[in-house]
Design an enzyme around this catalytic site. Structure first.
Site, short mmCIF file in Angstrom:
data_model
loop_
_atom_site.label_atom_id
_atom_site.label_comp_id
_atom_site.label_asym_id
_atom_site.label_seq_id
_atom_site.Cartn_x
_atom_site.Cartn_y
_atom_site.Cartn_z
N GLN A 1 0.83 -1.20 0.00
CA GLN A 1 0.00 0.00 0.00
C GLN A 1 0.87 1.26 0.00
O GLN A 1 2.08 1.20 0.22
CB GLN A 1 -0.93 0.00 1.22
CG GLN A 1 -0.19 -0.16 2.54
CD GLN A 1 -1.05 -0.74 3.64
OE1 GLN A 1 -2.26 -0.65 3.63
NE2 GLN A 1 -0.41 -1.36 4.63
N HIS B 1 -10.55 4.13 18.54
CA HIS B 1 -9.90 3.00 19.18
C HIS B 1 -10.60 2.55 20.45
O HIS B 1 -10.67 1.34 20.73
CB HIS B 1 -8.42 3.33 19.44
CG HIS B 1 -7.63 3.42 18.18
ND1 HIS B 1 -7.19 4.62 17.66
CD2 HIS B 1 -7.23 2.46 17.30
CE1 HIS B 1 -6.54 4.39 16.53
NE2 HIS B 1 -6.55 3.11 16.28
N GLU C 1 -0.80 1.45 14.00
CA GLU C 1 -0.46 2.60 14.85
C GLU C 1 -0.12 2.20 16.29
O GLU C 1 0.51 2.96 17.01
CB GLU C 1 -1.60 3.62 14.90
CG GLU C 1 -2.11 4.10 13.57
CD GLU C 1 -3.38 3.38 13.18
OE1 GLU C 1 -4.31 4.04 12.72
OE2 GLU C 1 -3.43 2.14 13.33
N ASP D 1 0.33 -12.34 7.16
CA ASP D 1 -1.03 -12.27 6.64
C ASP D 1 -1.98 -12.80 7.71
O ASP D 1 -1.79 -13.90 8.23
CB ASP D 1 -1.13 -13.10 5.37
CG ASP D 1 -2.50 -13.00 4.73
OD1 ASP D 1 -3.45 -13.60 5.29
OD2 ASP D 1 -2.63 -12.36 3.68
N ALA D 2 -2.99 -12.02 8.06
CA ALA D 2 -3.91 -12.41 9.12
C ALA D 2 -4.63 -13.71 8.80
O ALA D 2 -4.90 -14.53 9.70
CB ALA D 2 -4.93 -11.30 9.38
N ASP E 1 -8.88 -4.48 13.07
CA ASP E 1 -8.58 -3.06 12.87
C ASP E 1 -7.88 -2.90 11.53
O ASP E 1 -6.69 -2.61 11.45
CB ASP E 1 -7.70 -2.57 14.02
CG ASP E 1 -7.38 -1.09 13.94
OD1 ASP E 1 -8.03 -0.39 13.14
OD2 ASP E 1 -6.48 -0.64 14.67
N PRO F 1 -4.85 -4.80 0.70
CA PRO F 1 -4.43 -6.06 1.31
C PRO F 1 -5.48 -6.72 2.19
O PRO F 1 -5.28 -7.83 2.64
CB PRO F 1 -3.22 -5.64 2.15
CG PRO F 1 -3.50 -4.22 2.52
CD PRO F 1 -4.23 -3.63 1.34
#
EC number: 2.5.1.16
Length: 312
Positions: free
Chosen positions: A36, A67, A95, A147-148, A165, A174
């Site tokens: 990205q 959050h 973040e 990769d999740a 998130d 992605p």
């Protein structure tokens, strides 16, 4: 009001005909990673911010709205279902602010943050300390660059809460596979009995809500209970939706006193008070407006790997 002598406008499009513009006064980091385009910058009014693929992810001025709303309703749900949030999995969250909010919970023994883009994570670690507040260094925290979907396939069903998130589910990005029925089934299989799953679920404005309604409808084909809700944070230019999912019932009218008691019992006072979420706020968030309830009820599209989210 004093206006800086040197700045440029960062435009974010919501439809082909509508955009918001935010003044950038200083670029802290910019790069095109394997996955990205990333920009971390100082803005004129909203402090530092992270932008991915032309979309603001958060700014220091109002990120607490996002959050806190992502993390605490899910962990409260775990407690209300009779569980204790000890192990938490974060998908995305470069973040470190989602990590920060999870670590407020004294019961949490392990929190793993899985993000596909290590370059973005490292840039946030360096340039956004106001957001992560040192959370990456907490001994309970682990960051995995992966990769999740692959990570979930390998992990055991040990998680009390899974928090998604992720950036918006556009096919060129992605994350689009992580908003599908197949992925949600994988998530469900990795949760403890009283576990909860929460996902950032797209904008809920009247001309943009189609993505939100499809995510919620897709979740309803997998989980026994789904509670949509939304926040308004100026960074996003309009209301942004979430969806909380579980196998246990989710009360759409949580008792404010009970929620406040849960938060008081479980949050570490040394980490400061919450600024947004409390019992009254949670009760209000769960009151979905009529037009959105009707749109969710009428939705028929299910996101799958064969029919993934797309830009419309």
């Amino acid at each position: 009001m004093n206006t800086p002598k040197s700045f440029f406008w960062a435009q974010e499009y919501f439809t082909p005909w509508d955009y918001t513009a935010r003044a950038i006064t200083r670029i802290l980091a910019y790069r095109k990673t394997r996955f990205q385009e990333m920009l971390i910058a100082e803005t004129g009014a909203y402090g530092k911010g992270l932008m991915l693929d032309g979309h603001w992810q958060s700014t220091t001025a109002d990120e607490f709205l996002y959050h806190e709303a992502l993390v605490h309703p899910a962990l409260v749900q775990v407690v209300q279902a009779g569980g204790i949030p000890r192990r938490v999995l974060i998908l995305g969250g470069a973040e470190g602010a989602t990590l920060r909010e999870v670590l407020r919970w004294r019961s949490v023994e392990q929190v793993v943050m899985v993000d596909i883009d290590g370059e973005v994570v490292e840039a946030c670690r360096e340039h956004l300390p106001e957001m992560h507040q040192g959370s990456f260094a907490d001994p309970r925290a682990e960051v995995v660059i992966a990769d999740a979907l692959d990570f979930l396939g390998q992990t055991e069903p040990i998680w009390d809460a899974i928090l998604s998130d992720l950036s918006d589910p556009v096919e060129a990005g992605p994350a689009y596979r992580l908003f599908t029925q197949e992925f949600f089934r994988q998530v469900r299989s990795k949760l403890q009995t009283a576990g909860a799953f929460v996902i950032q679920a797209g904008p809920t404005g009247p001309v943009e809500l189609w993505q939100h309604t499809r995510i919620v409808h897709t979740l309803k084909t997998v989980f026994a209970a789904v509670q949509p809700y939304a926040i308004y944070a100026p960074t996003y230019g309009g209301p942004l939706g979430f969806a909380l999912a579980a196998q246990d019932p989710i009360s759409s009218r949580p008792e404010p006193e009970q929620v406040d008691q849960i938060l008081a019992q479980h949050l570490d006072p040394d980490r400061g008070a919450l600024r947004f979420i409390d019992g009254i706020t949670l009760l209000g968030l769960y009151q979905v407006p009529a037009h959105l309830r009707r749109a969710i009820a009428a939705e028929t599209t299910v996101y799958t790997l064969a029919n993934p989210p797309q830009v419309e």
